[in-house]
Design a protein around this motif. Structure first.
Motif, PDB file in Angstrom:
ATOM      1  N   VAL A  32     -21.950  54.573 -84.517  1.00  0.00           N
ATOM      2  CA  VAL A  32     -20.572  54.097 -84.614  1.00  0.00           C
ATOM      3  C   VAL A  32     -20.470  53.118 -85.778  1.00  0.00           C
ATOM      4  O   VAL A  32     -21.454  52.467 -86.141  1.00  0.00           O
ATOM      5  N   GLN A  33     -19.300  53.037 -86.356  1.00  0.00           N
ATOM      6  CA  GLN A  33     -19.096  52.081 -87.433  1.00  0.00           C
ATOM      7  C   GLN A  33     -18.865  50.680 -86.872  1.00  0.00           C
ATOM      8  O   GLN A  33     -18.411  50.526 -85.727  1.00  0.00           O
ATOM      9  N   ALA A  34     -19.156  49.694 -87.678  1.00  0.00           N
ATOM     10  CA  ALA A  34     -18.912  48.312 -87.267  1.00  0.00           C
ATOM     11  C   ALA A  34     -17.447  48.142 -86.869  1.00  0.00           C
ATOM     12  O   ALA A  34     -16.551  48.665 -87.527  1.00  0.00           O
ATOM     13  N   GLY A  35     -17.254  47.415 -85.767  1.00  0.00           N
ATOM     14  CA  GLY A  35     -15.916  47.228 -85.234  1.00  0.00           C
ATOM     15  C   GLY A  35     -15.521  48.255 -84.195  1.00  0.00           C
ATOM     16  O   GLY A  35     -14.509  48.097 -83.512  1.00  0.00           O
ATOM     17  N   GLY A  36     -16.322  49.294 -84.071  1.00  0.00           N
ATOM     18  CA  GLY A  36     -16.038  50.355 -83.120  1.00  0.00           C
ATOM     19  C   GLY A  36     -16.531  50.051 -81.726  1.00  0.00           C
ATOM     20  O   GLY A  36     -17.025  48.946 -81.445  1.00  0.00           O
ATOM     21  N   SER A  37     -16.399  51.049 -80.853  1.00  0.00           N
ATOM     22  CA  SER A  37     -16.757  50.881 -79.445  1.00  0.00           C
ATOM     23  C   SER A  37     -17.634  52.024 -78.968  1.00  0.00           C
ATOM     24  O   SER A  37     -17.541  53.149 -79.480  1.00  0.00           O
ATOM     25  N   LEU A  38     -18.446  51.721 -77.993  1.00  0.00           N
ATOM     26  CA  LEU A  38     -19.243  52.708 -77.280  1.00  0.00           C
ATOM     27  C   LEU A  38     -19.329  52.289 -75.819  1.00  0.00           C
ATOM     28  O   LEU A  38     -19.228  51.100 -75.511  1.00  0.00           O
ATOM     29  N   ARG A  39     -19.541  53.277 -74.964  1.00  0.00           N
ATOM     30  CA  ARG A  39     -19.713  52.995 -73.543  1.00  0.00           C
ATOM     31  C   ARG A  39     -21.021  53.615 -73.082  1.00  0.00           C
ATOM     32  O   ARG A  39     -21.218  54.822 -73.228  1.00  0.00           O
ATOM     33  N   LEU A  40     -21.894  52.801 -72.539  1.00  0.00           N
ATOM     34  CA  LEU A  40     -23.156  53.270 -71.981  1.00  0.00           C
ATOM     35  C   LEU A  40     -23.039  53.369 -70.462  1.00  0.00           C
ATOM     36  O   LEU A  40     -22.400  52.521 -69.835  1.00  0.00           O
ATOM     37  N   SER A  41     -23.644  54.399 -69.907  1.00  0.00           N
ATOM     38  CA  SER A  41     -23.668  54.555 -68.459  1.00  0.00           C
ATOM     39  C   SER A  41     -25.086  54.836 -67.997  1.00  0.00           C
ATOM     40  O   SER A  41     -25.891  55.399 -68.748  1.00  0.00           O
ATOM     41  N   CYS A  42     -25.357  54.457 -66.766  1.00  0.00           N
ATOM     42  CA  CYS A  42     -26.692  54.661 -66.204  1.00  0.00           C
ATOM     43  C   CYS A  42     -26.543  54.944 -64.711  1.00  0.00           C
ATOM     44  O   CYS A  42     -25.861  54.197 -64.001  1.00  0.00           O
TER      45      CYS A  42
END
Length: 122
Positions: free
Chosen positions: A12-22
């Motif tokens: 992802v580019q700086a300033g972006g978002s991601l969601r991790l799940s476990c």
């Protein structure tokens, strides 16, 4: 035994978002705390965020205000919403299930996922 399956890493580019799940699976009676640690190349593994069985969160100072940890009602799944990502967030993120008590044991043990890579480009 307990298995932790992580998902959601990526580029992802700086300033972006991601969601991790476990998701934790196995003969689990209870999990004290679930959360995320990360390890960047050349660095030690460090705490990112933890959430205990009462859903009380704990964050590393470096991610406060940007990351949000949550846990499902069954308390065997944990997610990490990461916003305003920075290049220094680049690391392998590991899911942790701390103080896990199995149906067949009377003591807690820590379990770890295999890790998912998060890369933040500048």
């Amino acid at each position: 035994q307990v298995q932790l399956v992580e998902s959601g890493g990526g580029l992802v580019q700086a300033g972006g978002s991601l969601r991790l799940s476990c998701a934790a699976s196995g003969s689990i009676f209870s999990i004290n705390a679930m959360g995320w640690y990360r390890q960047a190349p050349g660095n030690q593994r460090e705490l990112v965020a933890l959430i205990d069985s009462t859903r009380n969160p704990n964050y590393a100072d470096s991610v406060k205000g940007r990351f949000t940890i949550s846990r499902d009602n069954a308390k065997t799944m944990v997610s990490l919403q990461m916003n305003s990502l920075k290049p220094e967030d680049t690391a392998v993120y590991y899911c942790a299930a701390l103080g896990t008590v199995l149906l067949t044991t009377a003591y807690g043990k820590d379990y770890w996922g295999k890790g998912t890579l998060v890369t933040v480009s500048s």
